[in-house]
Design an enzyme around this catalytic site. Structure first.
Site, PDB file in Angstrom:
ATOM      1  N   ARG A  94       0.860  -1.390   0.024  1.00 25.89           N
ATOM      2  CA  ARG A  94      -0.130  -0.033   0.026  1.00 25.89           C
ATOM      3  C   ARG A  94       0.967   1.313  -0.198  1.00 25.89           C
ATOM      4  NH1 ARG A  94      -4.397   0.393   4.682  1.00 25.89           N
ATOM      5  NH2 ARG A  94      -2.618   1.033   6.002  1.00 25.89           N
ATOM      6  N   LYS A 135      -2.597   6.762   0.987  1.00 29.30           N
ATOM      7  CA  LYS A 135      -2.328   7.108   2.434  1.00 29.30           C
ATOM      8  C   LYS A 135      -1.495   8.395   2.418  1.00 29.30           C
ATOM      9  CE  LYS A 135      -2.103   4.588   6.556  1.00 29.30           C
ATOM     10  NZ  LYS A 135      -2.904   5.306   7.190  1.00 29.30           N
ATOM     11  N   GLU A 178     -15.499   5.722   5.588  1.00 31.20           N
ATOM     12  CA  GLU A 178     -14.771   5.168   6.897  1.00 31.20           C
ATOM     13  C   GLU A 178     -14.816   6.202   8.047  1.00 31.20           C
ATOM     14  OE1 GLU A 178     -10.887   4.951   5.161  1.00 31.20           O
ATOM     15  OE2 GLU A 178     -11.195   6.834   4.133  1.00 31.20           O
TER      16      GLU A 178
END
Ligand SMILES: Cc1ncc(COP(=O)(O)O)c(C=O)c1O
Length: 320
Positions: free
Chosen positions: A75, A172, A205
């Site tokens: 990721r 991220k 989320e």
């Protein structure tokens, strides 16, 4: 005017006023690892500091092993690519630095957070000419949540802050302003955390966690990952939950858009992430979720995850 020694003294004084439990820090800019928190610093003109041009990821240390590091590194690489960040070296070199910083810390339970920045050299919008990417690794105890998260469950509110556009939500980056504001808003209103809803009314989320649901007909429903972060914990639990299907606790597992109304009708609502692991949500705005207590699927998923963290095939050894 301060001398270099005065600066070190001041940095140490700052840390003694506000002690922290950071046990080791690697910086490619320093060229090694330090264990004195006063020395865990980054130049102010690093693009990550003044323009938010940086990414990060966090993996857990459990019983002296690193859990699911490859998923977190994957990721990290995807976030780097989307952010047009150059890597400081190969994946193997970054992995090795993460493992060696963990070993230097001596910490056998906690978290590893690591960042990639585009480096210092100007205050411009563009990365500075000749800027070297910065790679940083911090070993710390991890985020701590109240024991009531497990025993009594978590209370969340629908945030008034807009969800990040998909590109920024799936990457991220160090731009967590919406996430920070959502959490502050929730605390101010007497909740534990917030939940983003997207522009089509689909559940997104939480601040640093994913959410999932157990529908009335016992399907584990997880929002699609096209508008939220691909949580490594959620992705792993979606696989592990097949064991609960085999045992009859769940009928199925589905990744699909979840409307707020469908979510409110759920038997169970879950918070999932590397730091919180699995916690049952028992209240959402003015609504009670399920029985108002953390449910059996939350408990079973937590157990599966903790087993995987201790004895699964996703553990990296640390040469302490
Ligand atoms: C916005 C956001 N969503 C979800 C998660 C959960 O991801 P993970 O399970 O990899 O910790 C995180 C934590 O990294 C996060 O910051």
């Amino acid at each position: 005017m301060l001398s270099a020694n005065d600066v070190i003294d001041q940095l140490q004084a700052l840390r003694s006023k506000q002690p922290v439990k950071y046990t080791a820090f690697y910086s490619s800019q320093l060229g090694g690892i330090v264990t004195d928190p006063a020395l865990m610093v980054i130049p102010f003109d690093d693009h990550m500091v003044h323009r938010g041009h940086g990414i990060f990821d966090t993996a857990g240390i459990v019983d002296g092993k690193i859990y699911d590091l490859e998923a977190h590194l994957d990721r990290f690489l995807r976030s780097a690519q989307r952010s047009k960040l150059k890597l400081p070296g190969s994946l193997e070199q970054m992995r090795d630095i993460i493992v060696r910083t963990t070993a230097a810390s001596g910490r056998r339970d906690g978290s590893i957070r690591y960042w990639l920045s585009s480096g210092p050299g100007s205050l411009d919008l563009m990365p500075a000419a000749g800027a070297e990417p910065g790679f940083f690794v911090m070993i710390f105890p991890g985020l701590v949540y109240p024991e009531t998260f497990r025993t009594q469950g978590v209370r969340v509110m629908t945030t008034t802050y807009p969800i990040k556009p998909p590109l920024y939500a799936i990457t991220k980056t160090t731009n967590y302003l919406p996430n920070v504001l959502m959490q502050m808003e929730a605390k101010e209103a007497g909740f534990d955390n917030g939940v983003f809803i997207d522009h089509d009314g689909h559940v997104g989320e939480s601040s640093n966690m994913n959410v999932a649901f157990v529908s009335k007909d016992d399907v584990l429903m997880h929002p699609k990952f096209d508008h939220i972060l691909s949580g490594c914990t959620s992705l792993r639990l979606i696989e592990l939950a097949q064991k609960l299907v085999a045992h009859g606790l769940l009928k199925d597992v589905a990744v699909a858009h979840v409307t707020r109304d469908a979510a409110l009708a759920a038997k169970e609502m879950l918070l999932i992430g590397s730091s919180v692991r699995v916690a049952g949500i028992v209240r959402w705005d003015a609504h009670t979720i399920g029985s108002g207590k953390p449910g059996p699927v939350a408990a079973a998923l937590l157990q599966l995850l903790e087993e995987d963290m201790r004895s699964g095939d996703r553990l990296t050894d640390v040469p302490y």
